[in-house]
Write a protein that holds these residues in place. Structure first.
Motif, PDB file in Angstrom:
ATOM      1  N   SER A 131       0.809  -1.212   0.000  1.00  0.00           N
ATOM      2  CA  SER A 131       0.000   0.000   0.000  1.00  0.00           C
ATOM      3  C   SER A 131       0.846   1.267   0.000  1.00  0.00           C
ATOM      4  N   VAL A 132       2.152   1.131   0.315  1.00  0.00           N
ATOM      5  CA  VAL A 132       3.033   2.298   0.388  1.00  0.00           C
ATOM      6  C   VAL A 132       3.558   2.728  -0.982  1.00  0.00           C
ATOM      7  N   THR A 133       3.221   1.990  -2.040  1.00  0.00           N
ATOM      8  CA  THR A 133       3.692   2.372  -3.370  1.00  0.00           C
ATOM      9  C   THR A 133       2.542   2.444  -4.359  1.00  0.00           C
ATOM     10  N   ASN A 134       2.678   3.360  -5.300  1.00  0.00           N
ATOM     11  CA  ASN A 134       1.767   3.442  -6.442  1.00  0.00           C
ATOM     12  C   ASN A 134       2.494   3.177  -7.747  1.00  0.00           C
ATOM     13  N   ASN A 169      12.682 -11.896 -10.914  1.00  0.00           N
ATOM     14  CA  ASN A 169      11.962 -10.655 -11.178  1.00  0.00           C
ATOM     15  C   ASN A 169      12.342  -9.666 -10.072  1.00  0.00           C
ATOM     16  N   ASP A 170      13.177  -8.706 -10.410  1.00  0.00           N
ATOM     17  CA  ASP A 170      13.639  -7.713  -9.432  1.00  0.00           C
ATOM     18  C   ASP A 170      12.585  -6.609  -9.326  1.00  0.00           C
ATOM     19  N   LEU A 171      11.549  -6.879  -8.555  1.00  0.00           N
ATOM     20  CA  LEU A 171      10.460  -5.919  -8.419  1.00  0.00           C
ATOM     21  C   LEU A 171      10.957  -4.630  -7.770  1.00  0.00           C
ATOM     22  N   SER A 172      10.434  -3.511  -8.266  1.00  0.00           N
ATOM     23  CA  SER A 172      10.950  -2.207  -7.850  1.00  0.00           C
ATOM     24  C   SER A 172       9.796  -1.227  -7.676  1.00  0.00           C
TER      25      SER A 172
END
Length: 302
Positions: A131-134, A169-172
């Motif tokens: 929830s801290v990222t859009n 998968n280096d999620l960012s």
């Protein structure tokens, strides 16, 4: 040899895929009265080369004789193909066309940052969109798994210290990543490094800088490149890191992502990962890694 991890009774178990059959190593060992029962991929990574060959031969023998215990892939809960790396080291901006799409200069030395083991998860696992990222973005990356203690290794010898390779998968979370000059926060949320399904030994991969790699978002092709576009090759990366710190068996190195990420698009065209999205990252010879993304639910620990 293709190694994998699966979850049974909440415990991680070792599997080997041979001829498209997945074999439960622990149950196979018990059935065939093996003296040593191997329960985790880390044990195999720490083997000496002769032990690895003996292990592979033994697996082939039980498969040929019909004495292997087979695991059905349908409905299987996969774990990360590397379960306990001492270090997870990542290389930023390591593809020429990715640097081009983000208007970044080519780095003169590898840009290094780290992740932690809380980011590890497996094929087919659901991943929460925090929830801290859009601005959650995908990054297909070739993972290097170190096979023996490595310090100050030359580029010429570096790949002989590699146990194998895997798809990651280096999620960012781009908004978190760019909040400060340190990228760590945007890279280390839970499950931000799905890895697998397989850890493939280096002898089956050959040249790691000649592998195609792709990303699909809801079956739409987004990334389509080759590891030959790396600015710093796998050998250069391993050698460079080893000059600054000792690499241990099982250490995982993520080697950067090619062009085609959301962040590389013009700002008005960026559509980041949303709950319900299904993302598959794929690398030649290493396999497809698929994860579904879900909405975060409130969770706290007392």
């Amino acid at each position: 040899m293709k190694l994998a991890t699966f979850i049974k009774n909440e415990n991680q178990r070792l599997a080997v895929e041979l001829d498209n059959i997945l074999i439960d190593i622990e149950e196979t060992a018990k059935k065939n009265n093996w003296e040593e029962i191997i329960t985790d991929v880390m044990q195999v990574i720490r083997f000496q080369p002769s032990q690895i060959q003996d292990f592979e031969n033994r697996v082939k023998e039980v498969v040929a004789s019909g004495q292997a215990v087979v695991v059905e892939k349908e409905g299987l809960e996969w774990g990360p193909c590397v379960t306990q790396p001492h270090k997870i080291i990542c290389v930023g901006l390591n593809y020429r066309k990715h640097a081009d799409e983000t208007n970044a200069p080519y780095p003169e030395v590898p840009i290094l940052f780290n992740k932690f083991d809380n980011t590890l998860t497996g094929h087919q696992s659901e991943i929460v969109v925090p929830s801290v990222t859009n601005e959650l973005d995908y990054e297909v990356e070739l993972g290097i798994v170190i096979g023996k203690k490595t310090k100050n290794v030359s580029q010429e010898e570096a790949l002989s210290h590699v146990f194998g390779y895997c798809t990651v998968n280096d999620l960012s979370a781009r908004d978190l990543q760019m909040r400060t000059h340190q990228w760590l926060l945007g890279k280390t949320c839970d499950d931000f490094s799905p890895a697998g399904p397989y850890l493939v030994t280096s002898d089956e991969v050959g040249d790691p800088n000649n592998l195609s790699l792709k990303t699909y978002v809801n079956d739409e092709l987004r990334q389509d490149s080759n590891t030959s576009d790396m600015i710093f090759s796998c050998a250069e990366i391993v050698s460079y890191i080893s000059q600054h710190m000792t690499l241990e068996p099982g250490d995982l190195i993520l080697t950067g992502t090619p062009e085609g990420v959301v962040f590389g698009l013009p700002a008005d065209q960026r559509v980041y990962i949303q709950p319900g999205d299904v993302i598959t990252v794929e690398i030649e010879k290493l396999g497809k890694l698929t994860n579904k993304f879900v909405e975060e639910k409130a969770l706290t620990y007392a």
